[in-house]
Write an enzyme that holds these catalytic residues in place. Structure first.
Site, PDB file in Angstrom:
ATOM      1  N   GLY A  89       1.098  -1.360  -0.486  1.00 51.57           N
ATOM      2  CA  GLY A  89      -0.011  -0.053  -0.004  1.00 51.57           C
ATOM      3  C   GLY A  89       0.581   1.067  -0.337  1.00 51.57           C
ATOM      4  N   ARG A  92       3.632   5.851   2.299  1.00 50.31           N
ATOM      5  CA  ARG A  92       4.657   7.451   2.328  1.00 50.31           C
ATOM      6  C   ARG A  92       3.713   8.042   0.715  1.00 50.31           C
ATOM      7  NH1 ARG A  92      10.128   7.049  -0.991  1.00 50.31           N
ATOM      8  NH2 ARG A  92      10.793   5.130  -1.503  1.00 50.31           N
ATOM      9  N   LYS A 112       4.100  11.153  -3.145  1.00 51.03           N
ATOM     10  CA  LYS A 112       5.191  10.460  -2.790  1.00 51.03           C
ATOM     11  C   LYS A 112       5.744  11.456  -1.761  1.00 51.03           C
ATOM     12  CE  LYS A 112       7.679   7.254  -5.137  1.00 51.03           C
ATOM     13  NZ  LYS A 112       8.494   5.838  -6.126  1.00 51.03           N
ATOM     14  N   GLY A 125       7.445   6.916   6.457  1.00 47.57           N
ATOM     15  CA  GLY A 125       6.843   8.352   5.409  1.00 47.57           C
ATOM     16  C   GLY A 125       7.458   9.335   4.312  1.00 47.57           C
ATOM     17  N   ARG A 176       2.928  13.405  -8.658  1.00 50.23           N
ATOM     18  CA  ARG A 176       3.126  12.803  -9.998  1.00 50.23           C
ATOM     19  C   ARG A 176       2.296  12.641 -10.936  1.00 50.23           C
ATOM     20  NH1 ARG A 176       5.665   6.572  -8.302  1.00 50.23           N
ATOM     21  NH2 ARG A 176       4.023   6.219  -8.028  1.00 50.23           N
ATOM     22  N   ARG A 183      -2.672  -1.265  -9.920  1.00 49.78           N
ATOM     23  CA  ARG A 183      -1.299  -2.281 -10.222  1.00 49.78           C
ATOM     24  C   ARG A 183      -1.847  -3.560  -9.918  1.00 49.78           C
ATOM     25  NH1 ARG A 183       2.915   1.256  -6.886  1.00 49.78           N
ATOM     26  NH2 ARG A 183       2.491   3.275  -6.591  1.00 49.78           N
ATOM     27  N   ASP A 252       4.001  -4.879  -7.319  1.00 53.72           N
ATOM     28  CA  ASP A 252       3.124  -3.423  -6.728  1.00 53.72           C
ATOM     29  C   ASP A 252       3.720  -2.861  -8.015  1.00 53.72           C
ATOM     30  OD1 ASP A 252       5.752  -4.703  -5.283  1.00 53.72           O
ATOM     31  OD2 ASP A 252       5.584  -2.837  -4.753  1.00 53.72           O
ATOM     32  N   ASN A 253       4.674  -2.538  -8.922  1.00 50.26           N
ATOM     33  CA  ASN A 253       5.610  -1.627  -9.371  1.00 50.26           C
ATOM     34  C   ASN A 253       5.124  -2.321 -11.043  1.00 50.26           C
ATOM     35  OD1 ASN A 253       6.956  -0.327  -7.586  1.00 50.26           O
ATOM     36  ND2 ASN A 253       8.472  -1.341  -7.615  1.00 50.26           N
TER      37      ASN A 253
HETATM   38  P1  AMP Z   1       9.347   1.337  -3.030  1.00 49.93           P
HETATM   39  O1  AMP Z   1      10.066   0.297  -3.298  1.00 49.93           O
HETATM   40  O2  AMP Z   1       8.788   3.011  -3.495  1.00 49.93           O
HETATM   41  O3  AMP Z   1       7.815   0.898  -4.336  1.00 49.93           O
HETATM   42  O4  AMP Z   1       8.230   1.044  -1.997  1.00 49.93           O
HETATM   43  C1  AMP Z   1       7.503  -0.851  -1.767  1.00 49.93           C
HETATM   44  C2  AMP Z   1       6.913  -0.098  -0.358  1.00 49.93           C
HETATM   45  O5  AMP Z   1       7.251   0.634   0.081  1.00 49.93           O
HETATM   46  C3  AMP Z   1       5.785   0.409  -0.490  1.00 49.93           C
HETATM   47  O6  AMP Z   1       4.490   0.086  -0.099  1.00 49.93           O
HETATM   48  C4  AMP Z   1       6.063   1.982  -0.768  1.00 49.93           C
HETATM   49  O7  AMP Z   1       4.923   2.675   0.292  1.00 49.93           O
HETATM   50  C5  AMP Z   1       6.706   1.335   0.717  1.00 49.93           C
HETATM   51  N1  AMP Z   1       8.055   2.540   1.340  1.00 49.93           N
HETATM   52  C6  AMP Z   1       8.889   2.815   0.786  1.00 49.93           C
HETATM   53  N2  AMP Z   1       9.489   3.804   1.266  1.00 49.93           N
HETATM   54  C7  AMP Z   1       8.729   3.988   2.403  1.00 49.93           C
HETATM   55  C8  AMP Z   1       9.290   4.761   3.422  1.00 49.93           C
HETATM   56  N3  AMP Z   1      10.178   5.600   3.738  1.00 49.93           N
HETATM   57  N4  AMP Z   1       7.783   4.973   4.659  1.00 49.93           N
HETATM   58  C9  AMP Z   1       7.278   4.383   4.475  1.00 49.93           C
HETATM   59  N5  AMP Z   1       6.919   3.561   3.868  1.00 49.93           N
HETATM   60  C10 AMP Z   1       7.871   3.210   2.799  1.00 49.93           C
HETATM   61 MG    MG Z   2       6.274   1.156  -6.033  1.00 48.84          MG
END
Ligand code: AMP
Ligand code: MG
Length: 490
Positions: A89, A92, A112, A125, A176, A183, A252-253
């Site tokens: 989910g 952040r 983001k 976050g 963005r 997804r 998720d990406n």
């Molecule tokens: P990402 O690697 O950006 O695709 O993120 C993968 C998951 O980790 C997603 O659920 C993001 O919301 C969560 N996430 C990444 N960085 C943070 C952060 N600094 N604080 C909270 N959640 C994060």
């Molecule tokens: Mg992601």
């Protein structure tokens, strides 16, 4: 009062209750819009001046929801490096609303780095300046290359310091724009909970938003799958055509729309290698340059699993067989998109059986020579124009002369086309976001100098056109730059 700057129409929040959590973004000490993407703002019909007011900066950092907007964290799950996380989910991020742009397209506006949400799982976050500017640059470069992608609307600083691995960094928020944030992982979230009513609702929503003609098919959900697969096959081929390594192709990406999303540890290759990996955490090379089509198919299989019960609740085996038939066609479909694009890159207007070998042999030479992928392809239009010198200077291996002779012979079969060299130059970029230039721009930005970032962004906005004074932007990294590593979770 001026007219409200944003005319939202929030279909996700309205139609998909239970698919998100409403949450307020964090309050930050000094929200400041560092860069606004004016052409994109215009395309969205936005009043750019509004975002340069204090209120606009608060909206772009998530401190305040814009009038008529939403402030929601979307639920999704995902396979990360092969392992399933039933709850990821927006940890952040926030969806702050949907707009209909000047072309009539529905677009999400998403932040983001806007603070914690119920999905933060122990994370802070936040986002920091370097990665936010990196996503800005990469997304804009991909857009200019003609590749479907999310785009940056703005990069803002928050005035607070955020702790990261190497110490405190400047907090930042990326705004963005995406054609949606659906997804594969969104489907997985509900499917893994056995909530098939919601999977169906989501599929209906995805069809209405992205694949409306699927409703006319005998089996709309199977058709949804087929069309998502086709867009992904095309997308991955387009990545490969320009040497892009996404780096973190977790489910998720992977978008349902077929846009590139989440520029974390991505990078462009310089020397051609199917094994190229940049991400520090991808130790197995799961998301290596040449492995991307396999992983896209793997992700699509995970998507297919969520659709089985929708396609045939009475006879799951029959549904699986139908999905498998589509899925098994992926490698061929990908290959076709890839080869079509390679023919364009080689300036071939016709198709012949030998084209595959000709293309593969060029890749083998590039690998042997360690030559720069972008420069090699760009030099081909010169060969087509009768001047092979530039290519010989790049592909310094024994087999090059033979290959050039075969290529020229093949061009002879293809016939004379006055537009050939121009058509090739329109698909083989001169300028890509080279790793050393990106790093230089981000390092300067963190010291408060946005000059290199602005200049790089400018050069990358017309990647196919030779630009005066931009020679250095077309060159591979200097020898001293060394192996390049990128980082996730930033
Ligand atoms: P990402 O690697 O950006 O695709 O993120 C993968 C998951 O980790 C997603 O659920 C993001 O919301 C969560 N996430 C990444 N960085 C943070 C952060 N600094 N604080 C909270 N959640 C994060
Ligand atoms: Mg992601």
């Amino acid at each position: 009062m001026a007219k409200p700057p944003l005319q939202f129409d929030n279909s996700y929040a309205r139609e998909l209750e239970g698919f998100y959590v409403t949450v307020q973004g964090a309050q930050v000490p000094a929200p400041h819009v560092l860069r606004l993407n004016h052409p994109l703002a215009e395309e969205l019909g936005l009043d750019a001046d509004h975002f340069l007011t204090p209120e606009g900066a608060q909206e772009l950092t998530g401190m305040r929801a814009p009038e008529g907007g939403t402030s929601i964290a979307m639920a999704y799950a995902g396979h990360q490096f092969g392992g399933f996380s039933p709850q990821l989910g927006d940890g952040r991020a926030l969806l702050i609303g949907e707009l209909i742009d000047l072309n009539g397209q529905r677009r999400d506006i998403h932040l983001k780095g806007s603070g914690k949400t119920p999905f933060s799982r122990g994370g802070d976050g936040k986002a920091v300046l370097g990665p936010v500017l990196r996503e800005y640059l990469m997304g804009e470069a991909m857009h200019a290359l003609g590749i479907p992608t999310t785009r940056a609307l703005a990069a803002s600083t928050t005035g607070e310091m955020v702790l990261r691995q190497n110490g405190p960094e400047q907090g930042a928020v990326l705004a963005r724009v995406a054609s949606s944030h659906l997804r594969v992982g969104t489907f997985q979230f509900f499917a893994s909970r056995g909530d098939h009513a919601r999977v169906r609702k989501l599929a209906d929503y995805a069809i209405a938003r992205h694949y409306p003609d699927a409703t006319a098919a005998d089996s709309p959900y199977l058709e949804l799958f087929r069309q998502v697969q086709d867009r992904q096959a095309n997308l991955i081929a387009e990545w490969v055509h320009v040497g892009f390594v996404h780096g973190v192709m977790n489910t998720d990406n992977m978008t349902i729309s077929g846009e590139t999303i989440d520029y974390g540890p991505c990078a462009f290759i310089d020397a051609y290698s199917p094994d190229a990996v940049f991400s520090s955490i991808d130790r197995q090379g799961r998301y290596a340059f040449g492995n991307q089509p396999n992983l896209a198919q793997w992700n699509l299989a995970r998507f297919a699993e969520t659709l089985v019960l929708l396609i045939n609740p009475e006879d799951q085996d029959a549904a699986i067989a139908q999905l498998m038939e589509v899925l098994e066609a992926f490698p061929e479909q990908y290959q076709q998109h890839w080869l079509d694009g390679m023919r364009r890159k080689l300036g071939l207007f016709t198709e012949r059986d030998e084209d595959l070998d000709l293309t593969n042999d060029l890749h083998a030479l590039m690998q042997e020579a360690g030559s720069d992928y972008t420069q090699t392809f760009r030099a081909l239009s010169r060969v087509a124009d009768g001047d092979a010198e530039a290519l010989k200077g790049i592909l310094k291996v024994e087999g090059t002369m033979d290959w050039i002779a075969r290529y020229q012979h093949r061009l002879g079969h293809d016939g004379k086309h006055d537009t050939r060299a121009a058509a090739m130059d329109a698909v083989n970029p001169i300028y890509i976001p080279r790793n050393h230039l990106v790093e230089e721009a981000l390092a300067a930005a963190s010291d408060g100098d946005m000059g290199p970032f602005d200049r790089l962004l400018e050069v990358l906005s017309t990647p196919f056109q030779l630009q005066e004074g931009a020679d250095a932007y077309a060159l591979p990294a200097p020898d001293g730059f060394g192996p390049y590593t990128t980082f996730c979770g930033t």
